[in-house]
Write a protein that holds these residues in place. Structure first.
Motif, mmCIF file in Angstrom:
data_model
loop_
_atom_site.group_PDB
_atom_site.id
_atom_site.type_symbol
_atom_site.label_atom_id
_atom_site.label_comp_id
_atom_site.label_asym_id
_atom_site.label_seq_id
_atom_site.Cartn_x
_atom_site.Cartn_y
_atom_site.Cartn_z
ATOM 1 N N SER A 57 0.777 -1.077 -0.120
ATOM 2 C CA SER A 57 -0.049 -0.174 0.069
ATOM 3 C C SER A 57 0.948 1.299 0.006
ATOM 4 O O SER A 57 1.960 1.247 0.730
ATOM 5 C CB SER A 57 -0.888 -0.055 1.132
ATOM 6 O OG SER A 57 -1.916 -0.953 1.113
ATOM 7 N N PRO A 58 0.339 2.275 -0.555
ATOM 8 C CA PRO A 58 1.314 3.566 -0.863
ATOM 9 C C PRO A 58 1.781 4.357 0.506
ATOM 10 O O PRO A 58 2.546 4.950 0.552
ATOM 11 C CB PRO A 58 0.477 4.338 -1.784
ATOM 12 C CG PRO A 58 -0.982 3.999 -1.842
ATOM 13 C CD PRO A 58 -0.558 2.375 -1.362
ATOM 14 N N ALA A 59 0.802 4.225 1.464
ATOM 15 C CA ALA A 59 1.068 4.977 2.724
ATOM 16 C C ALA A 59 0.231 4.144 3.906
ATOM 17 O O ALA A 59 -0.823 3.765 3.654
ATOM 18 C CB ALA A 59 0.760 6.504 2.589
ATOM 19 N N LYS B 186 -2.076 3.377 -6.642
ATOM 20 C CA LYS B 186 -2.127 4.582 -5.695
ATOM 21 C C LYS B 186 -3.263 4.602 -4.757
ATOM 22 O O LYS B 186 -3.820 5.395 -4.079
ATOM 23 C CB LYS B 186 -2.411 5.895 -6.806
ATOM 24 C CG LYS B 186 -1.252 6.244 -7.345
ATOM 25 C CD LYS B 186 -1.389 7.560 -8.101
ATOM 26 C CE LYS B 186 -0.220 8.249 -8.741
ATOM 27 N NZ LYS B 186 -0.352 9.370 -9.736
ATOM 28 N N ILE B 187 -3.810 3.059 -4.686
ATOM 29 C CA ILE B 187 -4.929 3.057 -3.780
ATOM 30 C C ILE B 187 -4.359 2.533 -2.371
ATOM 31 O O ILE B 187 -3.598 1.568 -2.311
ATOM 32 C CB ILE B 187 -5.956 1.775 -4.234
ATOM 33 C CG1 ILE B 187 -6.520 2.275 -5.427
ATOM 34 C CG2 ILE B 187 -6.643 1.391 -3.137
ATOM 35 C CD1 ILE B 187 -7.655 3.155 -5.374
ATOM 36 N N GLY B 188 -4.913 3.218 -1.390
ATOM 37 C CA GLY B 188 -4.589 3.074 0.102
ATOM 38 C C GLY B 188 -5.730 2.479 0.615
ATOM 39 O O GLY B 188 -6.848 2.902 0.526
ATOM 40 N N LEU C 275 -11.028 3.641 1.807
ATOM 41 C CA LEU C 275 -10.244 3.639 0.798
ATOM 42 C C LEU C 275 -9.669 5.484 0.668
ATOM 43 O O LEU C 275 -10.379 6.077 0.925
ATOM 44 C CB LEU C 275 -10.919 3.487 -0.464
ATOM 45 C CG LEU C 275 -10.835 2.133 -0.719
ATOM 46 C CD1 LEU C 275 -11.992 1.803 -2.113
ATOM 47 C CD2 LEU C 275 -9.519 1.388 -0.890
ATOM 48 N N TYR C 276 -8.479 5.438 0.211
ATOM 49 C CA TYR C 276 -7.887 6.778 -0.161
ATOM 50 C C TYR C 276 -6.774 6.776 -1.386
ATOM 51 O O TYR C 276 -6.451 5.704 -1.992
ATOM 52 C CB TYR C 276 -7.358 7.498 1.116
ATOM 53 C CG TYR C 276 -5.965 6.620 1.416
ATOM 54 C CD1 TYR C 276 -4.775 6.973 1.074
ATOM 55 C CD2 TYR C 276 -6.172 5.855 2.614
ATOM 56 C CE1 TYR C 276 -3.689 6.461 1.628
ATOM 57 C CE2 TYR C 276 -5.182 4.942 3.006
ATOM 58 C CZ TYR C 276 -3.815 5.100 2.352
ATOM 59 O OH TYR C 276 -2.760 4.636 3.081
ATOM 60 N N VAL C 277 -6.515 7.706 -1.855
ATOM 61 C CA VAL C 277 -5.716 7.999 -3.124
ATOM 62 C C VAL C 277 -4.566 8.631 -2.522
ATOM 63 O O VAL C 277 -4.504 9.502 -2.090
ATOM 64 C CB VAL C 277 -6.422 8.876 -4.153
ATOM 65 C CG1 VAL C 277 -5.325 8.990 -5.404
ATOM 66 C CG2 VAL C 277 -7.877 8.253 -4.719
ATOM 67 N N ALA C 278 -3.280 7.635 -2.917
ATOM 68 C CA ALA C 278 -2.148 8.348 -2.522
ATOM 69 C C ALA C 278 -1.721 9.683 -3.310
ATOM 70 O O ALA C 278 -1.968 9.609 -4.632
ATOM 71 C CB ALA C 278 -1.146 7.490 -2.686
ATOM 72 N N GLN C 279 -1.453 10.748 -2.744
ATOM 73 C CA GLN C 279 -0.969 11.885 -3.480
ATOM 74 C C GLN C 279 0.483 12.047 -3.715
ATOM 75 O O GLN C 279 1.418 11.430 -3.085
ATOM 76 C CB GLN C 279 -1.669 13.321 -2.562
ATOM 77 C CG GLN C 279 -2.992 13.359 -2.125
ATOM 78 C CD GLN C 279 -3.983 13.135 -3.525
ATOM 79 O OE1 GLN C 279 -3.955 13.987 -4.142
ATOM 80 N NE2 GLN C 279 -4.530 11.998 -3.459
#
Length: 592
Positions: free
Chosen positions: A36-38, A569-571, A588-592
């Protein structure tokens, strides 16, 4: 004095806390997967939901029943009385959502009261009131609005929502909703679901101890603004009370739809345990088939890097899931079980039905359907994800590869060494493969098997034909089927599938399309319905399944997995029990 009733996973009790004797839960997803991105969610960006054209049935809450719609829209545009938190199974719980808490009951589940929070608004700025809750529930009685599902009303009838001043008045048969119902019926309904200030009270003749769980899982008790009523013309509209609203007037399930932030939503009335509302926008992108979705997510290009899908990877794409994609691939259990329904009106001998179960090659079926990524053999109609799951004692020791010799013995005892059966299934390439496996196993035991594929574009539809008592004039003895609980307790599985149909029914009620009837099973379900102790309810429903298994009520096949891939980019990717193991949009969130 009112008290909180501990229900299923309600009143703040976690799934892990409901480890009654024999209960278990075996989900494998416990958080964001590796890669996961973060670790911490961030706000902003556009999240893309890629789905198959036609997958949604409506966006009017009264008409929503499909699992991915319930899961996704509950986290975004709609709020209910209660909600399930975003978390792994050990921590998932029911909490108040629009309501201040998970409800109070003075009589162990027959009467439920909920009080609305302050500061709740519709997207036009109007206050959400008790009258909106009452009106929303009333719409679930209108057959034109519920678009043929009627599931919520079925449960309201099962637990018998009634007017305490007129206990003999049958709302389930007399009331047809606010648009067409009589003034008399409307008055009885408003007494059954009564308002006093910001508090609504529901009156049931039969105890419904996990009602807060059902309210969190279905939209039947959701509010609806009467001024927004458009009847059937509004089935694709969205009147939001959650953190997002629809951009434009109408949702189009075959075009591109966008959710944008709802400026009338107050996060102070909500919890990030239920809705993080991290992306600025959510775009629905509708495509032709699951293979296209998987190809795009593997490529991970452009906007698809911030995309996900509630559609599992099809088996035709398994070979393309290489090890370097492991951080973007997630396999979990699901609420779906696959089983074969048996027409008990044509296969009347329990020994013949039980022989069919014994002869079934479940292992071969799973391999033909997609292998270990697709699912695992099971002995019951109950998913491993359901609190109260146990292997069915009557069938758990059956050989998953089939036991034709044991089946032959039973057929000989029944005096039917070579019974003729017809097996119906929706005519797809995968179903053709699994049908061939089943046919081969049954023939080894002596059954003479005719395959009866039903075209995917048939009119009536596949389920329209097998649900009919006369099976649309066809000889159908066995049929392919599946089920996911309407809320994750045994009440959402056992009664709909195993409870006897009314004597005058011309189509299966609930999901009893085989018209199975067993007074002992019915008695166990009645015991569960009448019980107020959750442990006794679970035990009674487990007993009903055990009795049905011994009687050859159905052929258990598999607990189906979900097998997902998402963009890089999905976290916060988490298919959890709260979302019926679809990806939970709450985190769900989008890595910036």
């Amino acid at each position: 004095m009112n008290k909180k009733l501990l229900v299923g996973v309600a009143a703040g009790v976690s799934v892990a806390a409901l480890t009654l004797t024999g209960c278990s839960s075996t989900a494998s997803s416990t958080g964001a997967p590796s890669g996961s991105p973060a670790a911490e969610p961030v706000k902003g960006g556009n999240l893309t939901w890629i789905d198959v054209t036609g997958q949604f049935e409506a966006t009017d809450p009264a008409a929503i029943y499909l699992g991915e719609e319930l899961a996704g829209l509950r986290r975004t545009v709609y709020r209910g009385l209660t909600a399930l938190t975003v978390a792994d199974d050990a921590n998932t719980k029911v909490v108040g959502d629009l309501a201040t808490d998970t409800g109070t009951t003075p009589d162990e589940g027959k009467t439920w009261s909920f009080t609305l929070k302050d500061g709740l608004k519709w997207q036009d700025g109007a206050e959400i009131t008790c009258a909106d809750l009452q009106y929303g529930l009333s719409r679930s009685y209108d057959a034109s609005l519920v678009a043929g599902t009627g599931v919520g009303t079925t449960y309201l009838a099962q637990y018998d929502l009634y007017d305490p001043a007129a206990p003999d008045y049958d709302l389930s048969s007399e009331y047809t909703g606010p648009l067409s119902g009589s003034a008399e019926a409307q008055a009885h309904f408003e007494a059954a679901a009564s308002c006093e200030g910001s508090t609504i009270t529901y009156h049931f003749k039969n105890a419904w101890p996990d009602f807060p769980y059902a309210a969190a899982s279905l939209f039947t008790t959701d509010p609806y603004q009467e001024s927004a009523e458009k009847g059937t013309a509004g089935l694709w509209t969205v009147n939001a009370n959650g953190p997002y609203k629809l951009q434009g007037d109408t949702f189009d399930p075959s075009a591109t739809d966008v959710l944008v932030r709802n400026d009338q939503y107050d996060p102070a009335t909500d919890s990030t345990d239920v809705r993080g509302a991290y992306p600025d926008t959510i775009t629905f992108d509708w495509v032709a088939d699951p293979e296209t979705i998987t190809a795009r997510l593997i490529a991970d290009s452009g906007d698809d890097a911030a995309a996900f899908s509630p559609i599992s990877i099809p088996s035709s794409k398994y070979s393309e899931i290489s090890s370097d994609l492991s951080g973007r691939v997630e396999k979990t259990t699901s609420p779906y079980t696959r089983f074969l329904g048996i027409n008990s009106l044509t296969l009347t001998d329990p020994k013949v039905r039980r022989a069919l179960v014994l002869a079934t090659d479940k292992t071969g079926f799973v391999q033909a359907a997609g292998g270990d990524n697709w699912g695992t053999p099971t002995s019951t109609i109950v998913s491993q994800s359901i609190a109260g799951f146990v292997e069915n004692p009557s069938t758990k020791d059956d050989d998953p590869a089939g036991d034709p010799e044991a089946a032959k013995k039973l057929l000989a005892e029944a005096g039917q060494p070579n019974p003729e059966i017809s097996y119906a299934f929706s005519d797809t390439p995968t179903n053709e493969k699994t049908a061939a496996v089943l046919q081969a196993g049954w023939q080894k035991a002596g059954f003479k098997v005719t395959l009866a594929p039903i075209p995917t574009d048939a009119k009536p539809s596949y389920y329209g034909q097998i649900s009919a008592k006369d099976k649309n004039g066809q000889k159908i003895d066995v049929y392919y089927s599946g089920w996911a609980s309407d809320w994750p307790t045994l009440f959402g599985v056992v009664p709909p599938i195993l409870q006897s149909n009314p004597a005058d029914a011309t189509a299966g009620v609930g999901f009893n399309y085989g018209f199975y009837s067993n007074p002992d099973v019915d008695a166990a379900i009645a015991d569960a319905t009448a019980a107020t102790d959750p442990a006794k309810q679970v035990a009674a429903l487990q007993k009903a399944d055990e009795l049905a298994g011994a009687d050859g009520a159905y052929v258990p096949l598999a607990n189906q997995n979900n097998y997902y891939i998402h963009g890089s980019k999905i976290g916060g990717f988490l298919p959890d029990i709260a979302s019926s193991y679809y990806p939970d949009l709450g985190g769900l969130y989008v890595a910036q």
